[in-house]
Scaffold this motif. Structure first.
Motif, short mmCIF file in Angstrom:
data_model
loop_
_atom_site.label_atom_id
_atom_site.label_comp_id
_atom_site.label_asym_id
_atom_site.label_seq_id
_atom_site.Cartn_x
_atom_site.Cartn_y
_atom_site.Cartn_z
N MET A 126 0.82 -1.21 0.00
CA MET A 126 0.00 0.00 0.00
C MET A 126 0.86 1.26 0.00
O MET A 126 0.44 2.30 -0.52
N SER A 127 2.04 1.17 0.57
CA SER A 127 2.89 2.36 0.67
C SER A 127 3.26 2.93 -0.69
O SER A 127 3.58 4.12 -0.81
N PHE B 275 -3.92 4.40 5.23
CA PHE B 275 -2.57 4.00 5.63
C PHE B 275 -2.42 4.11 7.15
O PHE B 275 -1.81 3.24 7.78
N GLY B 276 -2.99 5.17 7.71
CA GLY B 276 -2.97 5.34 9.16
C GLY B 276 -3.76 4.28 9.89
O GLY B 276 -3.57 4.04 11.08
N MET B 277 -4.65 3.63 9.17
CA MET B 277 -5.45 2.55 9.75
C MET B 277 -4.73 1.20 9.61
O MET B 277 -4.67 0.42 10.55
N ILE B 278 -4.18 0.94 8.45
CA ILE B 278 -3.59 -0.38 8.19
C ILE B 278 -2.26 -0.58 8.93
O ILE B 278 -1.98 -1.68 9.40
N VAL B 279 -1.47 0.45 9.05
CA VAL B 279 -0.15 0.28 9.68
C VAL B 279 -0.27 -0.11 11.16
O VAL B 279 0.30 -1.13 11.57
N PRO B 280 -1.01 0.64 11.99
CA PRO B 280 -1.12 0.20 13.39
C PRO B 280 -1.80 -1.16 13.53
O PRO B 280 -1.42 -1.97 14.39
N TRP B 281 -2.79 -1.42 12.68
CA TRP B 281 -3.49 -2.70 12.71
C TRP B 281 -2.52 -3.84 12.43
O TRP B 281 -2.47 -4.84 13.16
N ARG B 282 -1.72 -3.70 11.40
CA ARG B 282 -0.78 -4.76 11.04
C ARG B 282 0.36 -4.88 12.04
O ARG B 282 0.86 -5.98 12.29
N ILE B 283 0.78 -3.78 12.63
CA ILE B 283 1.80 -3.85 13.68
C ILE B 283 1.25 -4.63 14.87
O ILE B 283 1.91 -5.52 15.41
N ALA B 284 0.02 -4.32 15.26
CA ALA B 284 -0.62 -5.04 16.38
C ALA B 284 -0.78 -6.51 16.04
O ALA B 284 -0.54 -7.38 16.89
N MET B 285 -1.16 -6.80 14.80
CA MET B 285 -1.30 -8.20 14.38
C MET B 285 0.05 -8.92 14.46
O MET B 285 0.13 -10.05 14.93
N TYR B 286 1.08 -8.25 13.99
CA TYR B 286 2.41 -8.87 14.00
C TYR B 286 2.87 -9.15 15.43
O TYR B 286 3.41 -10.22 15.72
N LEU B 287 2.67 -8.19 16.32
CA LEU B 287 3.07 -8.39 17.72
C LEU B 287 2.29 -9.54 18.35
O LEU B 287 2.85 -10.35 19.08
N SER B 288 1.01 -9.60 18.05
CA SER B 288 0.18 -10.69 18.56
C SER B 288 0.64 -12.03 17.98
O SER B 288 0.72 -13.04 18.70
N TYR B 289 0.94 -12.03 16.70
CA TYR B 289 1.44 -13.24 16.04
C TYR B 289 2.76 -13.69 16.68
O TYR B 289 2.94 -14.87 16.98
N ARG B 290 3.68 -12.74 16.87
CA ARG B 290 4.99 -13.08 17.45
C ARG B 290 4.82 -13.68 18.85
O ARG B 290 5.52 -14.63 19.21
#
Length: 160
Positions: free
Chosen positions: A41-42, A131-146
């Motif tokens: 998206m970037s 973009f302001g919506m997808i970035v924090p969402w995906r960061i949170a998803m990644y942290l949860s995944y990790r």
């Protein structure tokens, strides 16, 4: 006319996101599947090379802040679970309703704001919002995944 066309495109994109999300819950999640969408998206930021899409600092801040606020709803409905020693996205009925709600809000906002903000700048603002919506969402998803991945790894080590 452009508002109608862009709204139709937004609806089609939302339907595509819902279908992809529903299908993705049947397959294991990977870091790549979480991280790549914001990277792809970037490339849309290239639109800001053209003056027609330029926004003021205040417009940028408003759009980005609203995107971050909207991301909270997506974060709250994006949960993972471990099945068969792999990490999967949990299906969430609320996700579909939230996505539809965000779409309706977007269409209403675009209809209202298009009377006072230039179409190009408004397009830029909605890209910033997304973009302001997808970035924090995906960061949170990644942290949860990790976190789940690490738990899975440690439980596998303890079993051996």
């Amino acid at each position: 006319m452009m508002i109608i066309v862009s709204s139709i495109i937004a609806v089609l994109m939302a339907v595509a996101v819902m279908v992809v999300r529903i299908k993705s819950s049947d397959k294991p999640v990977s870091p790549k599947k979480i991280i790549l969408p914001p990277i792809f998206m970037s490339t849309g930021a290239l639109m800001f090379l053209f003056p027609v899409f330029w926004v003021t600092g205040a417009e940028f801040l408003e759009a980005f802040t609203l995107g971050v606020i909207f991301s909270i709803f997506l974060i709250k409905t994006s949960k993972f679970e471990i099945k068969n020693n792999e990490i999967y996205m949990k299906r969430s009925k609320a996700f579909v309703f939230i996505l539809v709600g965000l779409l309706v809000i977007r269409i209403v906002m675009k209809s209202i704001l298009s009377t006072s903000i230039d179409y190009g700048a408004l397009s830029g603002m909605f890209w910033i919002l997304a973009f302001g919506m997808i970035v924090p969402w995906r960061i949170a998803m990644y942290l949860s995944y990790r976190k789940l991945h690490n738990e899975l790894q440690s439980s596998n080590i303890q079993m051996n």
